[in-house]
Write a protein that holds these residues in place. Structure first.
Motif, PDB file in Angstrom:
ATOM      1  N   ILE A 189       0.821  -1.210   0.000  1.00 50.44           N
ATOM      2  CA  ILE A 189       0.000   0.000   0.000  1.00 50.44           C
ATOM      3  C   ILE A 189       0.855   1.260   0.000  1.00 50.44           C
ATOM      4  O   ILE A 189       0.554   2.224  -0.695  1.00 50.44           O
ATOM      5  CB  ILE A 189      -0.983  -0.014   1.191  1.00 50.44           C
ATOM      6  CG1 ILE A 189      -2.061  -1.049   0.918  1.00 50.44           C
ATOM      7  CG2 ILE A 189      -1.598   1.354   1.415  1.00 50.44           C
ATOM      8  CD1 ILE A 189      -3.004  -1.279   2.048  1.00 50.44           C
ATOM      9  N   LYS A 190       1.927   1.262   0.748  1.00 49.46           N
ATOM     10  CA  LYS A 190       2.784   2.452   0.849  1.00 49.46           C
ATOM     11  C   LYS A 190       3.398   2.837  -0.488  1.00 49.46           C
ATOM     12  O   LYS A 190       3.780   3.975  -0.684  1.00 49.46           O
ATOM     13  CB  LYS A 190       3.892   2.217   1.872  1.00 49.46           C
ATOM     14  CG  LYS A 190       3.381   2.186   3.284  1.00 49.46           C
ATOM     15  CD  LYS A 190       4.506   1.866   4.251  1.00 49.46           C
ATOM     16  CE  LYS A 190       3.942   1.679   5.652  1.00 49.46           C
ATOM     17  NZ  LYS A 190       4.969   1.225   6.592  1.00 49.46           N
ATOM     18  N   HIS A 191       3.473   1.911  -1.419  1.00 51.04           N
ATOM     19  CA  HIS A 191       4.062   2.188  -2.726  1.00 51.04           C
ATOM     20  C   HIS A 191       3.030   2.703  -3.732  1.00 51.04           C
ATOM     21  O   HIS A 191       3.358   2.906  -4.889  1.00 51.04           O
ATOM     22  CB  HIS A 191       4.748   0.936  -3.274  1.00 51.04           C
ATOM     23  CG  HIS A 191       5.949   0.563  -2.482  1.00 51.04           C
ATOM     24  ND1 HIS A 191       5.917  -0.411  -1.503  1.00 51.04           N
ATOM     25  CD2 HIS A 191       7.207   1.057  -2.491  1.00 51.04           C
ATOM     26  CE1 HIS A 191       7.108  -0.506  -0.962  1.00 51.04           C
ATOM     27  NE2 HIS A 191       7.916   0.365  -1.538  1.00 51.04           N
ATOM     28  N   THR A 207      -9.572  -2.475  -5.663  1.00 53.17           N
ATOM     29  CA  THR A 207     -10.473  -3.210  -4.781  1.00 53.17           C
ATOM     30  C   THR A 207      -9.769  -4.309  -3.999  1.00 53.17           C
ATOM     31  O   THR A 207      -9.933  -4.413  -2.791  1.00 53.17           O
ATOM     32  CB  THR A 207     -11.635  -3.813  -5.599  1.00 53.17           C
ATOM     33  OG1 THR A 207     -12.267  -2.762  -6.331  1.00 53.17           O
ATOM     34  CG2 THR A 207     -12.661  -4.468  -4.711  1.00 53.17           C
ATOM     35  N   GLU A 208      -8.993  -5.129  -4.671  1.00 55.63           N
ATOM     36  CA  GLU A 208      -8.385  -6.271  -3.988  1.00 55.63           C
ATOM     37  C   GLU A 208      -7.372  -5.839  -2.932  1.00 55.63           C
ATOM     38  O   GLU A 208      -7.363  -6.364  -1.818  1.00 55.63           O
ATOM     39  CB  GLU A 208      -7.730  -7.225  -5.003  1.00 55.63           C
ATOM     40  CG  GLU A 208      -8.729  -8.038  -5.793  1.00 55.63           C
ATOM     41  CD  GLU A 208      -9.408  -7.244  -6.903  1.00 55.63           C
ATOM     42  OE1 GLU A 208      -8.911  -6.155  -7.284  1.00 55.63           O
ATOM     43  OE2 GLU A 208     -10.454  -7.703  -7.394  1.00 55.63           O
ATOM     44  N   ILE A 209      -6.515  -4.877  -3.273  1.00 55.77           N
ATOM     45  CA  ILE A 209      -5.527  -4.391  -2.304  1.00 55.77           C
ATOM     46  C   ILE A 209      -6.247  -3.749  -1.118  1.00 55.77           C
ATOM     47  O   ILE A 209      -5.866  -3.942   0.039  1.00 55.77           O
ATOM     48  CB  ILE A 209      -4.560  -3.381  -2.967  1.00 55.77           C
ATOM     49  CG1 ILE A 209      -3.741  -4.049  -4.052  1.00 55.77           C
ATOM     50  CG2 ILE A 209      -3.676  -2.713  -1.931  1.00 55.77           C
ATOM     51  CD1 ILE A 209      -2.756  -5.072  -3.564  1.00 55.77           C
ATOM     52  N   THR A 210      -7.300  -2.998  -1.405  1.00 58.64           N
ATOM     53  CA  THR A 210      -8.068  -2.360  -0.342  1.00 58.64           C
ATOM     54  C   THR A 210      -8.719  -3.406   0.554  1.00 58.64           C
ATOM     55  O   THR A 210      -8.700  -3.284   1.778  1.00 58.64           O
ATOM     56  CB  THR A 210      -9.134  -1.417  -0.941  1.00 58.64           C
ATOM     57  OG1 THR A 210      -8.487  -0.504  -1.828  1.00 58.64           O
ATOM     58  CG2 THR A 210      -9.847  -0.639   0.127  1.00 58.64           C
ATOM     59  N   ASN A 211      -9.283  -4.450  -0.035  1.00 59.32           N
ATOM     60  CA  ASN A 211      -9.887  -5.525   0.750  1.00 59.32           C
ATOM     61  C   ASN A 211      -8.850  -6.177   1.661  1.00 59.32           C
ATOM     62  O   ASN A 211      -9.106  -6.441   2.837  1.00 59.32           O
ATOM     63  CB  ASN A 211     -10.484  -6.604  -0.155  1.00 59.32           C
ATOM     64  CG  ASN A 211     -11.605  -6.098  -1.025  1.00 59.32           C
ATOM     65  OD1 ASN A 211     -12.147  -5.023  -0.823  1.00 59.32           O
ATOM     66  ND2 ASN A 211     -11.938  -6.878  -2.025  1.00 59.32           N
ATOM     67  N   MET A 212      -7.675  -6.458   1.096  1.00 56.01           N
ATOM     68  CA  MET A 212      -6.612  -7.074   1.897  1.00 56.01           C
ATOM     69  C   MET A 212      -6.163  -6.146   3.015  1.00 56.01           C
ATOM     70  O   MET A 212      -5.897  -6.588   4.138  1.00 56.01           O
ATOM     71  CB  MET A 212      -5.437  -7.471   1.007  1.00 56.01           C
ATOM     72  CG  MET A 212      -5.746  -8.671   0.137  1.00 56.01           C
ATOM     73  SD  MET A 212      -4.306  -9.285  -0.736  1.00 56.01           S
ATOM     74  CE  MET A 212      -4.357  -8.298  -2.213  1.00 56.01           C
TER      75      MET A 212
END
Length: 162
Positions: A52-54, A84-89
């Protein structure tokens, strides 16, 4: 992760009758939200945070979630753009209850989903009012959610003078 989520919404609207498209979209959405939420839990906070930081939106997403994870979950779902997927994780790594995550995600995503499904019904005629009206509604929802987020941030960062 390969196909943009809005393409799936349009595709459902294009291929299926409206109510079937809505039902199939929500079943798929619930499966996606569930799988990637628990994948995030399994992968762990540090690994997801590194990812996420990247990303451009990562800083504001982290900041918002640290202050209020429920608000962050809802508002991030309204906003266009966050993957969506990164946010869900990401939400899977937080101490958020799955049921709360699922409800806030679905409620937050619904205003963006429904007009796009209706756009799919007339995707073969993108100059028709049946396509342009849902497109306009989608754009208004996107702009409105960005403004809402911006106003909330401004209000939150404004010092209290008493």
């Amino acid at each position: 992760w390969i196909i943009p989520i809005y393409a799936l919404y349009i595709g459902a609207g294009f291929l299926l009758p409206v109510w079937s498209a809505i039902a199939v979209t929500y079943v798929g959405l619930i499966l996606d939200l569930t799988l990637t939420f628990y994948l995030g839990r399994h992968m762990g906070r540090s690994r997801i945070m590194d990812e996420i930081k990247h990303r451009k939106a990562g800083k504001w997403m982290l900041d918002t979630a640290e202050r209020n994870s429920s608000f962050a979950c809802f508002i991030i779902r309204l906003l266009p753009g966050p993957p969506t997927e990164i946010t869900n994780m990401f939400f899977g790594t937080l101490n958020m209850q799955f049921g709360k995550f699922l409800i806030l995600s679905i409620v937050g995503m619904t205003p963006g989903i429904l007009p796009v499904i209706f756009m799919g019904k007339s995707a073969m005629d993108p100059l028709s009012k049946e396509f342009i009206l849902p497109l306009f509604i989608s754009l208004v929802i996107a702009a409105g959610s960005i403004l809402l987020y911006w106003f909330v941030l401004k209000k939150r960062d404004k010092p209290d003078i008493d």
